[in-house]
Design a protein around this motif. Structure first.
Motif, mmCIF file in Angstrom:
data_model
loop_
_atom_site.group_PDB
_atom_site.id
_atom_site.type_symbol
_atom_site.label_atom_id
_atom_site.label_comp_id
_atom_site.label_asym_id
_atom_site.label_seq_id
_atom_site.Cartn_x
_atom_site.Cartn_y
_atom_site.Cartn_z
ATOM 1 N N PHE A 10 0.841 -1.206 0.000
ATOM 2 C CA PHE A 10 0.000 0.000 0.000
ATOM 3 C C PHE A 10 0.874 1.254 0.000
ATOM 4 O O PHE A 10 0.605 2.217 -0.734
ATOM 5 C CB PHE A 10 -0.915 -0.009 1.224
ATOM 6 N N ALA A 11 1.928 1.255 0.821
ATOM 7 C CA ALA A 11 2.798 2.430 0.915
ATOM 8 C C ALA A 11 3.467 2.729 -0.417
ATOM 9 O O ALA A 11 3.531 3.878 -0.856
ATOM 10 C CB ALA A 11 3.848 2.212 2.003
ATOM 11 N N VAL A 12 3.968 1.704 -1.083
ATOM 12 C CA VAL A 12 4.672 1.907 -2.361
ATOM 13 C C VAL A 12 3.701 2.355 -3.444
ATOM 14 O O VAL A 12 3.945 3.335 -4.160
ATOM 15 C CB VAL A 12 5.394 0.613 -2.796
ATOM 16 N N LEU A 13 2.590 1.661 -3.581
ATOM 17 C CA LEU A 13 1.643 1.968 -4.659
ATOM 18 C C LEU A 13 0.943 3.310 -4.434
ATOM 19 O O LEU A 13 0.643 4.031 -5.397
ATOM 20 C CB LEU A 13 0.612 0.842 -4.771
ATOM 21 N N SER A 14 0.685 3.663 -3.168
ATOM 22 C CA SER A 14 0.065 4.964 -2.908
ATOM 23 C C SER A 14 1.060 6.081 -3.162
ATOM 24 O O SER A 14 0.694 7.151 -3.660
ATOM 25 C CB SER A 14 -0.471 5.036 -1.481
ATOM 26 N N ARG A 15 2.341 5.841 -2.838
ATOM 27 C CA ARG A 15 3.362 6.849 -3.127
ATOM 28 C C ARG A 15 3.479 7.081 -4.640
ATOM 29 O O ARG A 15 3.608 8.218 -5.103
ATOM 30 C CB ARG A 15 4.710 6.414 -2.552
ATOM 31 N N ALA A 16 3.401 6.016 -5.404
ATOM 32 C CA ALA A 16 3.473 6.143 -6.863
ATOM 33 C C ALA A 16 2.183 6.718 -7.430
ATOM 34 O O ALA A 16 2.142 7.147 -8.581
ATOM 35 C CB ALA A 16 3.756 4.781 -7.487
ATOM 36 N N GLN A 17 1.124 6.712 -6.621
ATOM 37 C CA GLN A 17 -0.213 7.131 -7.059
ATOM 38 C C GLN A 17 -0.535 6.433 -8.382
ATOM 39 O O GLN A 17 -0.930 7.049 -9.375
ATOM 40 C CB GLN A 17 -0.315 8.656 -7.192
ATOM 41 N N ASP A 18 -0.355 5.130 -8.333
ATOM 42 C CA ASP A 18 -0.480 4.280 -9.524
ATOM 43 C C ASP A 18 -1.946 4.178 -9.941
ATOM 44 O O ASP A 18 -2.767 3.579 -9.239
ATOM 45 C CB ASP A 18 0.094 2.894 -9.194
ATOM 46 N N ALA A 19 -2.275 4.750 -11.101
ATOM 47 C CA ALA A 19 -3.667 4.781 -11.566
ATOM 48 C C ALA A 19 -4.221 3.382 -11.772
ATOM 49 O O ALA A 19 -5.419 3.137 -11.558
ATOM 50 C CB ALA A 19 -3.767 5.588 -12.856
ATOM 51 N N ALA A 20 -3.370 2.441 -12.173
ATOM 52 C CA ALA A 20 -3.834 1.073 -12.408
ATOM 53 C C ALA A 20 -4.268 0.387 -11.119
ATOM 54 O O ALA A 20 -4.972 -0.628 -11.154
ATOM 55 C CB ALA A 20 -2.720 0.255 -13.089
ATOM 56 N N THR A 21 -3.862 0.944 -9.989
ATOM 57 C CA THR A 21 -4.221 0.340 -8.695
ATOM 58 C C THR A 21 -5.491 0.940 -8.113
ATOM 59 O O THR A 21 -5.981 0.480 -7.081
ATOM 60 C CB THR A 21 -3.047 0.516 -7.695
ATOM 61 N N LEU A 22 -6.088 1.956 -8.753
ATOM 62 C CA LEU A 22 -7.263 2.609 -8.184
ATOM 63 C C LEU A 22 -8.388 1.627 -7.861
ATOM 64 O O LEU A 22 -8.998 1.730 -6.787
ATOM 65 C CB LEU A 22 -7.768 3.725 -9.110
ATOM 66 N N PRO A 23 -8.718 0.648 -8.735
ATOM 67 C CA PRO A 23 -9.772 -0.307 -8.355
ATOM 68 C C PRO A 23 -9.467 -1.042 -7.052
ATOM 69 O O PRO A 23 -10.372 -1.287 -6.242
ATOM 70 C CB PRO A 23 -9.813 -1.271 -9.546
ATOM 71 N N VAL A 24 -8.192 -1.369 -6.840
ATOM 72 C CA VAL A 24 -7.808 -2.043 -5.593
ATOM 73 C C VAL A 24 -7.980 -1.082 -4.421
ATOM 74 O O VAL A 24 -8.503 -1.454 -3.363
ATOM 75 C CB VAL A 24 -6.346 -2.548 -5.663
ATOM 76 N N PHE A 25 -7.554 0.167 -4.598
ATOM 77 C CA PHE A 25 -7.699 1.166 -3.529
ATOM 78 C C PHE A 25 -9.178 1.357 -3.157
ATOM 79 O O PHE A 25 -9.522 1.478 -1.976
ATOM 80 C CB PHE A 25 -7.113 2.507 -3.959
ATOM 81 N N LEU A 26 -10.064 1.390 -4.151
ATOM 82 C CA LEU A 26 -11.490 1.553 -3.871
ATOM 83 C C LEU A 26 -12.045 0.353 -3.116
ATOM 84 O O LEU A 26 -12.894 0.498 -2.222
ATOM 85 C CB LEU A 26 -12.259 1.782 -5.170
#
Length: 760
Positions: A489-505
């Protein structure tokens, strides 16, 4: 003091550790906000490598307690940690046992603290003297300065006011009752009448050895002023001063003569001998005076370099480390190279730091010299700081540091990698170093998970998405280890990775990640975010609902969706506090403003309205049966509303001023600061607001600023914002603490919170 060492007193600070500081020329010291340092200062070191911190600490290393003695629990008796006025007693009236001791007013404790500066290697350890000098039971006694005079007695002044500090209403200060005191040792005190300005040059020169330093220092000043006038200082007086500087048996007298000679323009001839003096302080001061004009003679610079290699005194080496910043660059590098080989200084509290403070500005211009030094220094701290700072310089310098990772293993690799992450953490949009692709696979595959994780954090900064698919899978897997998911979560949120948005939601329904995910998804300018938050709003806990409303009121497109939900009745209007309404108005979007005004009318309170509200709540508090209100519940409200920015006891974060012990200031202090937070704002606590290309408005305190990014601490989280993404930036005249904070609480909870605050 008698050796010319400078000390200052101040508020006791968590960051500086104590209330008195030994001031060293050229040093970079702690500050109260632990922010806004020079770019080569590490304020918050890696958790596993605290030695990366490289500012100078206070010489006192204890809390204030009972006037400075540090007795546990005595703060409630003696009050605060703020110290005002500083005197090192060098008079001739008080008994000898007090000579050289440091005295300072304890502002809230109504007393004079007494300390002793004990020599310790290159510096001092300032300790409590065992007892203090004076206590005044009058609560209006607020002394602000103290000095010994020509009679040897000590004079101090008192502004005499019920208010001590932090009161935004200037008209409440009492300006009519200032008081002046003399504290004398009656057995030897005699009044004296003096006019040193009427004395001859020879008579002033004779006073340089007076036991009462008031005479010696005043004589030195007067001789210096005369030297600047039309008539030169008498030759007979100069001869006396030179004889004293060369032959006085007491090193303190030689020092006074050397300072005076320098002040009247005859010091240069004395410096070669002074650099070879038997006393370390005389040699140290000769170093400082030789470089005062930043153009030392060549014969002197050669001697300085010799001293850096050979002098046995850490005090002299400390003066040499300071003087690095006042000599030509070639000489500076020679001094640095010599001092960096003094292995006996690696555990000194000051020397490696002072040397770094001189080296770092030079490194920014010639990093290769610093990297060469790093391979040869006997001071391991320097190596850490050189590679960390080299990474912050980006470009070729960063690539040099990345390349070095491939030559390390084990703990050395972990330490170096931690330094690179420390350099990159407050940055954004960094061009990937040329050698990263070659080094990274080995780091990703390292058997030490800590090394692997630091490398993955760097990947987020360098735009290396090669590891993201695996991290997304880990984050989405609720059966995966909690620590692995937290890291992903820390790495992907720092990158603000758009492809991960469904996972974040999806994480909005995950108890382990819901709270941080709410703030995170609010940073994505995507149409699916607002509906995802709105449909869950009533199901969220109170804290999570507050975070969701902060996200929904932080972007115009989200705000319109929220206003639609309010209009349709999907979201109840009473869920929004005055803070949220002000946040909506602060977006400055025409449509949002129109709809907010139509719904709530005029936003904000006049000063008169605030004063009325304060008076009303104070009356309610004063008349309330406080025994019926729970301070424990008040602590919970503090943890919810205040602990993200303030420390009180064991709770909270040091973002705004600490509140431990502030209860003695009374209810009005809290009402004025909470209900009218914008009345008085310290510079370090001014809010900065940025608008981004994506439509975000982010407001917070600047924790760090680099060439490429701002690190802002909002009331909810810490955010790194790439400067390239900022369309507008303003330093606000408003506090980070929002208005209307108390309005978020029901009446009973307001009283509980105030009871907890005032009871501390």
């Amino acid at each position: 003091d008698e050796h010319g060492e400078l000390f200052m007193t101040h508020c006791r600070s968590y960051w500086g550790r104590g209330g008195t500081t030994h001031v060293m020329q050229g040093g970079q010291f702690w500050n109260q906000a632990n922010a806004n340092y020079a770019p080569f200062i590490v304020a918050d070191p890696p958790r596993d490598f605290t030695g990366f911190r490289n500012y100078l600490l206070a010489s006192a290393r204890y809390d204030h307690g009972a006037g400075g003695a540090g007795v546990r629990g005595s703060d409630a008796i003696y009050g605060g940690h703020s110290h005002v006025g500083t005197m090192i007693y060098l008079g001739d009236n008080w008994p000898d046992e007090f000579r050289g001791h440091l005295f300072t007013h304890n502002l809230h404790g109504h007393q004079i603290n007494q300390q002793v500066n004990l020599r310790e290697a290159s510096g001092y350890n300032t300790v409590h003297a065992g007892k203090d000098q004076f206590f005044c039971s009058d609560p209006k006694y607020v002394a602000v300065d103290l000095q010994y005079g020509p009679d040897g007695a000590v004079y101090f002044i008192d502004w005499h006011d019920q208010q001590h500090c932090h009161n935004p209403n200037t008209e409440r200060w009492d300006r009519t009752n200032g008081r002046l005191y003399r504290m004398q040792w009656q057995a030897t005190w005699k009044p004296v009448k003096v006019n040193l300005a009427a004395k001859s040059d020879d008579e002033l020169a004779d006073l340089l050895t007076h036991q009462n330093a008031w005479y010696a220092r005043t004589a030195k000043r007067l001789l210096g002023e005369r030297a600047l006038g039309k008539n030169p200082v008498a030759a007979t007086a100069k001869a006396k001063i030179e004889t004293l500087a060369r032959r006085a048996p007491d090193e303190k007298q030689r020092l006074m003569a050397l300072w005076t000679a320098h002040e009247i323009g005859m010091g240069d001839s004395l410096l070669p001998a002074a650099l070879k003096d038997t006393d370390e302080f005389v040699r140290g001061w000769a170093v400082q005076l030789a470089t005062e004009n930043r153009k030392p003679e060549e014969r002197l610079t050669d001697e300085l370099v010799r001293l850096a290699s050979k002098d046995a005194s850490p005090v002299v080496r400390r003066f040499l480390a300071s003087t690095v910043q006042r000599v030509p660059t070639d000489t500076a590098w020679k001094l640095i190279s010599a001092l960096a080989q003094r292995a006996e200084d690696k555990d000194d509290r000051n020397l490696p730091l002072l040397l770094w403070h001189g080296l770092a500005p030079l490194m920014a211009k010639t990093p290769d010299k610093a990297y060469y030094l790093a391979t040869r220094t006997a001071l391991p701290q320097l190596k850490d700081w050189i590679y960390w700072y080299g990474a912050t310089l980006e470009g070729d310098s960063l690539n040099h540091v990345v390349r070095s990772l491939g030559r390390l293993d084990g703990e050395d690799l972990r330490r170096r990698l931690a330094g690179v992450w420390l350099a990159m953490e407050p940055r954004a949009n960094i061009a990937q170093p040329a050698d990263w692709k070659e080094v990274a696979p080995t780091l990703y595959g390292n058997s030490d998970r800590r090394i692997q994780r630091d490398a993955e954090r760097l990947a987020a900064v360098f735009g290396d998405a090669s590891m993201f698919p695996r991290l997304r899978a880990t984050l989405a897997d609720r059966q995966a280890a909690a620590d692995d998911r937290k890291h992903a979560f820390a790495v992907l949120s720092r990158a603000q990775d758009a492809a991960t948005l469904p996972v974040f939601l999806d994480l909005l329904d995950d108890d382990a990640f819901r709270t941080p995910a709410i703030s995170l998804v609010g940073r994505f300018n995507a149409p699916e975010v607002a509906p995802a938050l709105l449909t869950r709003l009533t199901k969220f806990s109170a804290d999570d609902r507050g975070a969701a409303l902060a996200a929904l009121t932080g972007r115009a497109s989200f705000a319109l969706a929220l206003l639609d939900a309010l209009a349709s009745g999907t979201v109840k209007r009473d869920l929004l506090t005055a803070f949220h309404v002000r946040q909506l108005a602060g977006l400055k979007d025409a449509e949002v403003t129109r709809r907010v005004t139509a719904t709530w009318g005029r936003i904000g309170q006049s000063p008169a309205e605030k004063e009325t509200a304060m008076a009303k709540l104070q009356k309610t508090f004063d008349e309330a049966p406080l025994w019926a209100y729970s301070a424990n519940e008040g602590r919970k409200h503090f943890q919810k509303l205040c602990a993200s920015c303030h420390v009180l006891g064991q709770d909270g974060q040091r973002l705004g001023p600490e509140l431990t012990g502030a209860g003695k200031n009374g209810i009005r202090y809290f009402l004025e600061n909470v209900m009218d937070p914008n009345a008085v704002i310290g510079t370090d606590f001014q809010m900065t607001s940025v608008e981004t290309k994506a439509g975000d408005t982010i407001s917070g305190l600047i924790l760090n600023e680099t060439v490429s990014a701002l690190t802002l601490r909002t009331t909810a989280e810490q955010v790194v914002v790439a400067k390239a993404d900022i369309t507008k930036r303003e330093t606000s005249d408003r506090s980070l603490m929002p208005e209307g904070l108390l309005e978020a609480l029901p009446d009973r909870e307001q009283i509980e919170l105030l009871k907890y605050l005032t009871g501390n």
